[in-house]
Write a protein that holds these residues in place. Sequence first.
Motif, PDB file in Angstrom:
ATOM      1  N   TYR A  42      -0.854 -16.137   1.954  1.00 56.75           N
ATOM      2  CA  TYR A  42       0.268 -15.567   2.707  1.00 56.75           C
ATOM      3  C   TYR A  42      -0.154 -14.305   3.458  1.00 56.75           C
ATOM      4  CZ  TYR A  42       3.434 -18.565  -0.066  1.00 56.75           C
ATOM      5  OH  TYR A  42       4.063 -19.624  -0.662  1.00 56.75           O
ATOM      6  N   VAL A  43      -0.832 -13.400   2.755  1.00 51.35           N
ATOM      7  CA  VAL A  43      -1.231 -12.130   3.377  1.00 51.35           C
ATOM      8  C   VAL A  43      -2.258 -12.372   4.474  1.00 51.35           C
ATOM      9  CG1 VAL A  43      -2.312  -9.887   2.972  1.00 51.35           C
ATOM     10  CG2 VAL A  43      -0.690 -10.791   1.300  1.00 51.35           C
ATOM     11  N   THR A  44      -3.263 -13.171   4.195  1.00 52.90           N
ATOM     12  CA  THR A  44      -4.323 -13.413   5.171  1.00 52.90           C
ATOM     13  C   THR A  44      -3.777 -14.078   6.427  1.00 52.90           C
ATOM     14  OG1 THR A  44      -5.954 -13.582   3.384  1.00 52.90           O
ATOM     15  CG2 THR A  44      -6.579 -14.490   5.530  1.00 52.90           C
ATOM     16  N   ARG A  45      -2.957 -15.098   6.269  1.00 54.76           N
ATOM     17  CA  ARG A  45      -2.384 -15.794   7.438  1.00 54.76           C
ATOM     18  C   ARG A  45      -1.566 -14.847   8.307  1.00 54.76           C
ATOM     19  NH1 ARG A  45      -1.234 -21.573   7.638  1.00 54.76           N
ATOM     20  NH2 ARG A  45       0.756 -20.922   8.482  1.00 54.76           N
ATOM     21  N   LYS A  46      -0.843 -13.940   7.685  1.00 57.56           N
ATOM     22  CA  LYS A  46      -0.001 -13.013   8.441  1.00 57.56           C
ATOM     23  C   LYS A  46      -0.833 -11.952   9.164  1.00 57.56           C
ATOM     24  CE  LYS A  46       3.931 -11.231   9.754  1.00 57.56           C
ATOM     25  NZ  LYS A  46       4.809 -11.898  10.700  1.00 57.56           N
ATOM     26  N   ILE A  47      -1.943 -11.535   8.571  1.00 63.48           N
ATOM     27  CA  ILE A  47      -2.734 -10.445   9.147  1.00 63.48           C
ATOM     28  C   ILE A  47      -3.808 -10.939  10.125  1.00 63.48           C
ATOM     29  CG2 ILE A  47      -4.397  -8.620   8.531  1.00 63.48           C
ATOM     30  CD1 ILE A  47      -2.617  -7.864   6.237  1.00 63.48           C
ATOM     31  N   ILE A  48      -4.240 -12.175  10.012  1.00 66.17           N
ATOM     32  CA  ILE A  48      -5.316 -12.682  10.874  1.00 66.17           C
ATOM     33  C   ILE A  48      -5.074 -12.422  12.364  1.00 66.17           C
ATOM     34  CG2 ILE A  48      -6.266 -14.863  11.789  1.00 66.17           C
ATOM     35  CD1 ILE A  48      -6.849 -15.700   8.969  1.00 66.17           C
ATOM     36  N   PRO A  49      -3.887 -12.644  12.914  1.00 68.04           N
ATOM     37  CA  PRO A  49      -3.713 -12.376  14.354  1.00 68.04           C
ATOM     38  C   PRO A  49      -4.047 -10.926  14.737  1.00 68.04           C
ATOM     39  CG  PRO A  49      -1.862 -13.639  13.522  1.00 68.04           C
ATOM     40  CD  PRO A  49      -2.672 -13.219  12.327  1.00 68.04           C
ATOM     41  N   TYR A  50      -3.728  -9.984  13.878  1.00 68.66           N
ATOM     42  CA  TYR A  50      -4.038  -8.574  14.147  1.00 68.66           C
ATOM     43  C   TYR A  50      -5.535  -8.315  14.034  1.00 68.66           C
ATOM     44  CZ  TYR A  50       0.969  -8.269  13.546  1.00 68.66           C
ATOM     45  OH  TYR A  50       2.325  -8.476  13.659  1.00 68.66           O
ATOM     46  N   LEU A  51      -6.177  -8.955  13.065  1.00 62.51           N
ATOM     47  CA  LEU A  51      -7.621  -8.791  12.889  1.00 62.51           C
ATOM     48  C   LEU A  51      -8.391  -9.389  14.057  1.00 62.51           C
ATOM     49  CD1 LEU A  51      -7.977  -9.577   9.078  1.00 62.51           C
ATOM     50  CD2 LEU A  51      -7.918  -7.329  10.179  1.00 62.51           C
ATOM     51  N   LYS A  52      -7.904 -10.473  14.609  1.00 65.17           N
ATOM     52  CA  LYS A  52      -8.554 -11.069  15.777  1.00 65.17           C
ATOM     53  C   LYS A  52      -8.542 -10.093  16.944  1.00 65.17           C
ATOM     54  CE  LYS A  52      -7.899 -16.008  14.950  1.00 65.17           C
ATOM     55  NZ  LYS A  52      -7.215 -17.231  15.403  1.00 65.17           N
ATOM     56  N   LYS A  53      -7.421  -9.416  17.143  1.00 63.61           N
ATOM     57  CA  LYS A  53      -7.302  -8.452  18.247  1.00 63.61           C
ATOM     58  C   LYS A  53      -8.212  -7.247  18.049  1.00 63.61           C
ATOM     59  CE  LYS A  53      -2.546  -9.600  19.430  1.00 63.61           C
ATOM     60  NZ  LYS A  53      -1.140  -9.162  19.358  1.00 63.61           N
ATOM     61  N   SER A  54      -8.301  -6.779  16.816  1.00 59.77           N
ATOM     62  CA  SER A  54      -9.089  -5.572  16.538  1.00 59.77           C
ATOM     63  C   SER A  54     -10.543  -5.874  16.174  1.00 59.77           C
ATOM     64  CB  SER A  54      -8.450  -4.780  15.394  1.00 59.77           C
ATOM     65  OG  SER A  54      -8.583  -5.466  14.156  1.00 59.77           O
ATOM     66  N   THR A  57      -0.039   4.977   1.959  1.00 60.23           N
ATOM     67  CA  THR A  57       1.336   4.489   2.037  1.00 60.23           C
ATOM     68  C   THR A  57       1.468   3.253   1.163  1.00 60.23           C
ATOM     69  OG1 THR A  57       1.531   5.312   4.296  1.00 60.23           O
ATOM     70  CG2 THR A  57       3.155   3.684   3.577  1.00 60.23           C
ATOM     71  N   SER A  58       2.370   3.327   0.212  1.00 63.78           N
ATOM     72  CA  SER A  58       2.622   2.214  -0.705  1.00 63.78           C
ATOM     73  C   SER A  58       3.852   1.465  -0.220  1.00 63.78           C
ATOM     74  CB  SER A  58       2.842   2.750  -2.115  1.00 63.78           C
ATOM     75  OG  SER A  58       3.224   1.721  -2.996  1.00 63.78           O
ATOM     76  N   ILE A  59       3.717   0.153  -0.109  1.00 63.75           N
ATOM     77  CA  ILE A  59       4.840  -0.693   0.267  1.00 63.75           C
ATOM     78  C   ILE A  59       5.101  -1.678  -0.857  1.00 63.75           C
ATOM     79  CG2 ILE A  59       5.701  -2.418   1.898  1.00 63.75           C
ATOM     80  CD1 ILE A  59       3.964  -1.092   4.044  1.00 63.75           C
ATOM     81  N   LYS A  60       6.332  -1.681  -1.339  1.00 66.93           N
ATOM     82  CA  LYS A  60       6.698  -2.625  -2.397  1.00 66.93           C
ATOM     83  C   LYS A  60       6.734  -4.021  -1.793  1.00 66.93           C
ATOM     84  CE  LYS A  60      10.024  -3.544  -5.990  1.00 66.93           C
ATOM     85  NZ  LYS A  60      11.265  -3.182  -6.642  1.00 66.93           N
ATOM     86  N   CYS A  61       5.899  -4.903  -2.327  1.00 64.25           N
ATOM     87  CA  CYS A  61       5.769  -6.248  -1.769  1.00 64.25           C
ATOM     88  C   CYS A  61       5.179  -7.169  -2.825  1.00 64.25           C
ATOM     89  CB  CYS A  61       4.844  -6.208  -0.542  1.00 64.25           C
ATOM     90  SG  CYS A  61       4.482  -7.825   0.167  1.00 64.25           S
ATOM     91  N   ASP A  62       5.917  -8.199  -3.159  1.00 64.03           N
ATOM     92  CA  ASP A  62       5.403  -9.247  -4.038  1.00 64.03           C
ATOM     93  C   ASP A  62       4.704 -10.259  -3.134  1.00 64.03           C
ATOM     94  OD1 ASP A  62       4.974 -11.522  -5.606  1.00 64.03           O
ATOM     95  OD2 ASP A  62       6.829 -11.247  -6.743  1.00 64.03           O
ATOM     96  N   ILE A  63       3.391 -10.307  -3.191  1.00 65.58           N
ATOM     97  CA  ILE A  63       2.634 -11.148  -2.253  1.00 65.58           C
ATOM     98  C   ILE A  63       2.850 -12.641  -2.477  1.00 65.58           C
ATOM     99  CG2 ILE A  63       0.897  -9.397  -1.793  1.00 65.58           C
ATOM    100  CD1 ILE A  63      -1.023 -11.139  -3.579  1.00 65.58           C
ATOM    101  N   THR A  64       3.528 -13.001  -3.566  1.00 67.69           N
ATOM    102  CA  THR A  64       3.826 -14.417  -3.795  1.00 67.69           C
ATOM    103  C   THR A  64       5.104 -14.846  -3.078  1.00 67.69           C
ATOM    104  OG1 THR A  64       5.114 -14.099  -5.820  1.00 67.69           O
ATOM    105  CG2 THR A  64       2.715 -14.319  -6.064  1.00 67.69           C
ATOM    106  N   ILE A  65       5.754 -13.900  -2.425  1.00 71.50           N
ATOM    107  CA  ILE A  65       6.982 -14.192  -1.677  1.00 71.50           C
ATOM    108  C   ILE A  65       6.681 -13.973  -0.197  1.00 71.50           C
ATOM    109  CG2 ILE A  65       9.407 -13.589  -1.329  1.00 71.50           C
ATOM    110  CD1 ILE A  65       9.383 -12.603  -4.291  1.00 71.50           C
TER     111      ILE A  65
END
Length: 127
Positions: free
Chosen positions: A104-116, A42-50
């Motif tokens: 930006y990406v890491t900070r947003k995903i870390i809570p999910y990674l902690k759970k899993s 699944t491709s999601i259009k996302c500019d990771i600098t935003i």
Amino acid sequence: MVIVITGGSSGIGLETAKLYAIDKLNKVYILNRREVSLDNITSIKCDITIEEQVDKAVTEIANKEGKIDLLINNAGMGISGAIEYHSIEEINKIINVNLMGLIYVTRKIIPYLKKSKGKIINISSVA
């Protein structure tokens, strides 16, 4: 396993996504500046600098899958040649993609990674 890969539309990111997608039990998501069409990915259009685009993309994945198990920070860019020949705008663009986008990406995903009890893989260039 739910896998998120930045910069997955070409190069190492694309090949990594294809490798993980071979196992049909994996759900592979790639975040890119442009959407691409790939089997079992699944491709999601996302500019990771935003940051707002990152928030939206990660929330979409988490809401759909309920978890994230692996983040592969692969998006990156570079320039060649002496620094004196490049504008501050070019240099800032590189910093935004290679550093701020990763943050930006890491900070947003870390809570999910902690759970899993998930993992992060950061890919960088020798250049």
